[in-house]
Design an enzyme around this catalytic site. Structure first.
Site, PDB file in Angstrom:
ATOM      1  N   LYS A  11       0.836  -1.209   0.000  1.00 46.08           N
ATOM      2  CA  LYS A  11       0.000   0.000   0.000  1.00 46.08           C
ATOM      3  C   LYS A  11       0.878   1.269   0.000  1.00 46.08           C
ATOM      4  CE  LYS A  11      -3.987  -2.152   2.246  1.00 46.08           C
ATOM      5  NZ  LYS A  11      -5.065  -1.935   3.231  1.00 46.08           N
ATOM      6  N   TYR A  51     -11.818  -2.475  -4.455  1.00 43.50           N
ATOM      7  CA  TYR A  51     -12.403  -2.685  -3.120  1.00 43.50           C
ATOM      8  C   TYR A  51     -13.932  -2.811  -3.162  1.00 43.50           C
ATOM      9  CZ  TYR A  51      -8.160  -1.958  -0.282  1.00 43.50           C
ATOM     10  OH  TYR A  51      -6.944  -2.094   0.344  1.00 43.50           O
ATOM     11  N   PHE A  59     -16.338   2.526   6.037  1.00 43.65           N
ATOM     12  CA  PHE A  59     -14.985   3.028   5.767  1.00 43.65           C
ATOM     13  C   PHE A  59     -14.607   2.950   4.289  1.00 43.65           C
ATOM     14  CE2 PHE A  59     -14.782  -1.384   7.286  1.00 43.65           C
ATOM     15  CZ  PHE A  59     -14.109  -2.021   6.245  1.00 43.65           C
ATOM     16  N   ARG A  87      -1.786 -14.887   3.587  1.00 37.33           N
ATOM     17  CA  ARG A  87      -2.627 -14.188   4.575  1.00 37.33           C
ATOM     18  C   ARG A  87      -2.040 -14.353   5.988  1.00 37.33           C
ATOM     19  NH1 ARG A  87      -6.794 -10.652   3.490  1.00 37.33           N
ATOM     20  NH2 ARG A  87      -8.092 -11.564   5.101  1.00 37.33           N
ATOM     21  N   THR A  93      -5.671  -7.718  10.236  1.00 39.15           N
ATOM     22  CA  THR A  93      -5.986  -6.468   9.536  1.00 39.15           C
ATOM     23  C   THR A  93      -5.526  -5.244  10.332  1.00 39.15           C
ATOM     24  OG1 THR A  93      -7.884  -7.552   8.565  1.00 39.15           O
ATOM     25  CG2 THR A  93      -7.860  -5.150   8.465  1.00 39.15           C
ATOM     26  N   ASN A 114      -2.331  -0.115   6.626  1.00 39.37           N
ATOM     27  CA  ASN A 114      -1.788  -1.339   7.229  1.00 39.37           C
ATOM     28  C   ASN A 114      -0.785  -2.046   6.306  1.00 39.37           C
ATOM     29  OD1 ASN A 114      -3.658  -2.202   5.393  1.00 39.37           O
ATOM     30  ND2 ASN A 114      -4.765  -3.562   6.773  1.00 39.37           N
ATOM     31  N   HIS A 117      -1.949  -5.396   1.330  1.00 38.36           N
ATOM     32  CA  HIS A 117      -3.207  -6.104   1.091  1.00 38.36           C
ATOM     33  C   HIS A 117      -2.865  -7.459   0.477  1.00 38.36           C
ATOM     34  CE1 HIS A 117      -7.298  -6.901  -0.433  1.00 38.36           C
ATOM     35  NE2 HIS A 117      -6.671  -7.381  -1.491  1.00 38.36           N
ATOM     36  N   GLU A 128      -9.420  -9.170  -8.292  1.00 34.83           N
ATOM     37  CA  GLU A 128      -8.465  -8.098  -7.981  1.00 34.83           C
ATOM     38  C   GLU A 128      -7.326  -8.039  -9.008  1.00 34.83           C
ATOM     39  OE1 GLU A 128      -9.254  -8.404  -3.154  1.00 34.83           O
ATOM     40  OE2 GLU A 128      -7.351  -9.093  -3.978  1.00 34.83           O
TER      41      GLU A 128
HETATM   42  P1  CMP Z   1      -7.148  -4.838   3.235  1.00 32.42           P
HETATM   43  O1  CMP Z   1      -6.499  -6.155   3.445  1.00 32.42           O
HETATM   44  O2  CMP Z   1      -6.631  -3.973   2.154  1.00 32.42           O
HETATM   45  O3  CMP Z   1      -8.704  -5.113   2.960  1.00 32.42           O
HETATM   46  C1  CMP Z   1      -9.694  -4.170   3.250  1.00 32.42           C
HETATM   47  C2  CMP Z   1      -9.162  -3.044   4.068  1.00 32.42           C
HETATM   48  O4  CMP Z   1     -10.138  -2.320   4.779  1.00 32.42           O
HETATM   49  C3  CMP Z   1      -8.261  -3.553   5.160  1.00 32.42           C
HETATM   50  O5  CMP Z   1      -7.074  -4.025   4.594  1.00 32.42           O
HETATM   51  C4  CMP Z   1      -8.111  -2.345   6.044  1.00 32.42           C
HETATM   52  O6  CMP Z   1      -7.095  -1.480   5.584  1.00 32.42           O
HETATM   53  C5  CMP Z   1      -9.470  -1.669   5.836  1.00 32.42           C
HETATM   54  N1  CMP Z   1     -10.343  -1.756   7.017  1.00 32.42           N
HETATM   55  C6  CMP Z   1     -10.866  -2.845   7.559  1.00 32.42           C
HETATM   56  N2  CMP Z   1     -11.655  -2.506   8.603  1.00 32.42           N
HETATM   57  C7  CMP Z   1     -11.626  -1.146   8.683  1.00 32.42           C
HETATM   58  C8  CMP Z   1     -12.224  -0.181   9.543  1.00 32.42           C
HETATM   59  N3  CMP Z   1     -13.029  -0.578  10.534  1.00 32.42           N
HETATM   60  N4  CMP Z   1     -11.958   1.105   9.333  1.00 32.42           N
HETATM   61  C9  CMP Z   1     -11.143   1.494   8.332  1.00 32.42           C
HETATM   62  N5  CMP Z   1     -10.543   0.620   7.466  1.00 32.42           N
HETATM   63  C10 CMP Z   1     -10.774  -0.675   7.657  1.00 32.42           C
END
Ligand code: CMP
Length: 134
Positions: A11, A51, A59, A87, A93, A114, A117, A128
């Site tokens: 990311k 997404y 979010f 994973r 997450t 984070n 992905h 994706e």
């Molecule tokens: P990712 O693995 O990219 O898949 C979906 C993303 O949503 C996840 O990583 C987080 O970055 C984001 N995400 C999940 N839960 C929340 C939340 N409660 N608030 C904001 N972002 C979120």
């Protein structure tokens, strides 16, 4: 377990912090083969497609805005049990809850930001990777 492919995306926070090499090394060290690699910036439209599974979530806008805020690196990895193993390697997450030894646990403190992905199923991988590589 059969050989399969998965997709990871470093990311914008991970790329900006120059973590791409360290992250890809972990997957190579584990035995995964890099099958495709792309450095690019998501447009808003591509980010929304990428997404789309989260479209109904509160979010969603934050997610789209963040992933399209800077350069990312997408990589298709191949190896045994790739989807589940990758994973496990990226961790929970919420980076601030992710176990030490995982990528998010070692490199991140954020939730939206984070670091990485990874596809969570073969259906997600197909969808994706089409968004990114076609
Ligand atoms: P990712 O693995 O990219 O898949 C979906 C993303 O949503 C996840 O990583 C987080 O970055 C984001 N995400 C999940 N839960 C929340 C939340 N409660 N608030 C904001 N972002 C979120």
């Amino acid at each position: 377990m059969a050989t399969e492919k998965t997709l990871i995306v470093v990311k914008p926070d991970g790329f900006k912090r120059c973590l791409t090499g360290k992250i890809l090394s972990r997957f190579e060290d584990k035995g995964f083969k890099i099958k495709d690699l792309k450095l690019f910036n998501f447009t808003q439209q591509k980010a929304e497609q990428f997404y789309s599974a989260h479209k109904a979530k509160s979010f969603f806008n934050e997610l789209v805005s963040f992933i399209s805020s800077g350069t990312v690196v997408a990589c298709i990895l191949e190896g045994n049990n790739a989807i589940n193993t990758v994973r496990i390697m990226i961790g929970s997450t919420n980076s601030f809850e992710a176990a030490a030894g995982t990528i998010r646990g070692d490199f991140g403190l954020g939730l939206t930001d984070n670091v990485i992905h990874a596809s969570d199923s073969s259906e997600s991988f197909i969808k994706e990777s089409q968004v990114i590589f076609s």
